[in-house]
Design an enzyme around this catalytic site. Sequence first.
Site, PDB file in Angstrom:
ATOM      1  CG  HIS A  61      25.491 -18.306 -33.710  1.00 40.15           C
ATOM      2  ND1 HIS A  61      25.993 -17.294 -34.496  1.00 40.15           N
ATOM      3  CD2 HIS A  61      26.446 -19.277 -33.720  1.00 40.15           C
ATOM      4  CE1 HIS A  61      27.194 -17.622 -34.932  1.00 40.15           C
ATOM      5  NE2 HIS A  61      27.485 -18.827 -34.483  1.00 40.15           N
ATOM      6  CG  ASP A 169      30.057 -20.266 -36.273  1.00 41.52           C
ATOM      7  OD1 ASP A 169      29.578 -20.358 -35.124  1.00 41.52           O
ATOM      8  OD2 ASP A 169      29.857 -19.278 -37.003  1.00 41.52           O
TER       9      ASP A 169
END
Length: 189
Positions: A61, A169
């Site tokens: 991220h 994700d």
Amino acid sequence: MKAIKTDIDGVVILEPRVFGDSRGYFFESFSQKVFDKLVRPITFVQDNQSASSYGVVRGLHYQTGAHAQSKLVSVVEGTVLDVAVDIRRGSPTFGKHVAVELSADNFRRLFIPRGFAHGFAVLSPHAVFQYKCDNYYHPAAEGAIAWNDPALDIDWKIDLDKVILSDKDKAHPLLENAVDLFDYNENLY
């Protein structure tokens, strides 16, 4: 506190001086004055904490644009493999990563500057992960790249069939397809 340089300029491992005896231990986990001297002057504005079980991978991220974040990360319970990936186009280390084991036993912290994607894998049965950020989280500025991008060649130190990911994700693009990356020649601070 000792600062250890890594293979990527700006990514720094910090090791505190730990004082232990029969009662347990004591160490200074953060000092703004020491951090500014050893790493760079930064004002952290937000602290976050997560708890995860073995096999959880969170990342990779980052926050984009004016919402870019530096992070100072640590583990207070368990062990993780922490990863910082250089996503600054034009950087001599673009697409390269630093991977460091952080644990409640080694007391290490990792500083990840702006311009990097960040993630971690839980190596112990349970882990509690903490991180300080120098910018507030902004949902519209979320960016991410695939944790398992073959071009990154990250050894997450866990059985790949035991990886636990959020739905979010699971859907991140490869680095070569990512948008809103950073420019190495732009001052991110």
